[in-house]
Design a protein around this motif. Sequence first.
Motif, short mmCIF file in Angstrom:
data_model
loop_
_atom_site.label_atom_id
_atom_site.label_comp_id
_atom_site.label_asym_id
_atom_site.label_seq_id
_atom_site.Cartn_x
_atom_site.Cartn_y
_atom_site.Cartn_z
N SER A 11 -2.36 19.82 -7.81
CA SER A 11 -2.26 20.44 -9.14
C SER A 11 -1.56 21.80 -9.07
O SER A 11 -2.03 22.78 -9.65
CB SER A 11 -3.66 20.60 -9.76
OG SER A 11 -4.29 19.35 -9.91
N HIS A 13 0.67 24.80 -9.79
CA HIS A 13 1.39 25.53 -10.84
C HIS A 13 1.96 26.79 -10.19
O HIS A 13 1.23 27.53 -9.52
CB HIS A 13 0.46 25.91 -11.98
CG HIS A 13 -0.02 24.74 -12.78
ND1 HIS A 13 0.41 24.47 -14.06
CD2 HIS A 13 -0.89 23.75 -12.46
CE1 HIS A 13 -0.19 23.38 -14.50
NE2 HIS A 13 -0.98 22.91 -13.55
N GLY A 15 5.40 29.89 -10.49
CA GLY A 15 6.56 30.39 -11.22
C GLY A 15 6.75 31.86 -10.95
O GLY A 15 6.37 32.38 -9.88
N ASP A 20 7.30 29.80 -16.21
CA ASP A 20 6.59 28.71 -15.53
C ASP A 20 7.63 27.74 -14.96
O ASP A 20 8.50 27.27 -15.69
CB ASP A 20 5.70 27.96 -16.51
CG ASP A 20 4.55 28.81 -17.02
OD1 ASP A 20 4.10 29.69 -16.26
OD2 ASP A 20 4.12 28.60 -18.17
N ARG A 23 4.50 22.79 -13.02
CA ARG A 23 3.38 22.64 -13.95
C ARG A 23 2.49 21.45 -13.57
O ARG A 23 2.34 20.51 -14.33
CB ARG A 23 3.91 22.46 -15.38
CG ARG A 23 4.84 23.57 -15.85
CD ARG A 23 5.29 23.35 -17.28
NE ARG A 23 6.20 24.38 -17.72
CZ ARG A 23 7.54 24.29 -17.66
NH1 ARG A 23 8.09 23.19 -17.16
NH2 ARG A 23 8.29 25.27 -18.08
N GLY A 24 1.97 21.50 -12.36
CA GLY A 24 1.05 20.46 -11.95
C GLY A 24 1.68 19.43 -11.03
O GLY A 24 1.89 18.28 -11.40
N GLU A 221 11.16 19.15 -15.63
CA GLU A 221 10.18 19.66 -16.59
C GLU A 221 8.95 20.23 -15.89
O GLU A 221 7.84 20.25 -16.44
CB GLU A 221 9.76 18.57 -17.58
CG GLU A 221 10.92 17.97 -18.37
CD GLU A 221 10.50 16.80 -19.23
OE1 GLU A 221 9.28 16.56 -19.38
OE2 GLU A 221 11.40 16.11 -19.76
N GLY A 222 9.15 20.66 -14.64
CA GLY A 222 8.05 21.27 -13.89
C GLY A 222 7.08 20.29 -13.28
O GLY A 222 6.04 20.71 -12.74
N ARG A 223 7.40 19.00 -13.31
CA ARG A 223 6.47 18.01 -12.78
C ARG A 223 7.26 16.84 -12.18
O ARG A 223 8.48 16.80 -12.28
CB ARG A 223 5.52 17.51 -13.87
CG ARG A 223 6.23 16.96 -15.09
CD ARG A 223 5.30 16.81 -16.30
NE ARG A 223 6.02 16.31 -17.46
CZ ARG A 223 6.17 15.04 -17.77
NH1 ARG A 223 5.65 14.09 -16.98
NH2 ARG A 223 6.82 14.67 -18.85
#
Length: 257
Positions: A11, A13, A15, A20, A23-24, A221-223
């Motif tokens: 998980s 996170h 940045g 950010d 994101r996970g 998208e951060g994932r």
Amino acid sequence: MPASPRLVVTSLHAGYPGLDVLRGIDLSLGAGDAPLGLLGASGAGKTTLLASLNGEHRADAGQVTWGGRNVAKLRGRDRRAFRAAVRFVSQYAMTIVDPRETVRSRLELAAKEARKGGRTHAVSPTEMLESVGLEERFLPRTMRTLSGGETQRVALATALATRPEILVLDEPLTAVDPGSRGRIAAGLGATIQRLGIGALIASHDVELLQRLCPEIAFLGEGRILARGPLNEVLSRTEHEEIRELAAAAPQAVQRFR
């Protein structure tokens, strides 16, 4: 024999102030695992993820652990053991400080550091060079006389010299001429398999990832937007970032759909 420690992302996170990036993220890497490719557009967060794996970038939430311990908190002997077991090679990895430094001395230093980290070493400098497509005659060469592609290959050989459990590679063959990449990738893949090394390979080179990685994780998208064989990942066109990558490299992508 106890199982080798795993590098586990839970998980995550991460940045920068006001931004950010991740994101996970959940990942797990261990010795003997098939190489995992990390694909994504520029700015997707691959560099931030790799820095987090190394403990150089602290998580905002979640964590990265090695054998159950937070890598960002490892110190002293534990940190040395981690850096010998999990080797990171970036495309900018080979800073040359001493103009007299040779390829042999660079490889021998890596082996010495590995022993300090508690790892036995039974792979000769010649064997390591052969695995990245360089001949024994390169051993006495000074680092400053090498081309960019040769320097990048020595960086890979240096990482392999420690007999690591995991390799984390960031654009490992960008400076190598296109005509040699297939041969070098084949040698690298064979060495990883023979030594039982787990690997995470981050690259924009779709063909390189296809050659080395039976599974791809697409970061956007951060994932992780999609994970699986390359052709399955590229077919996930419901994601805008995958569509954009396909549009930017249509000929390369089309071959793997």
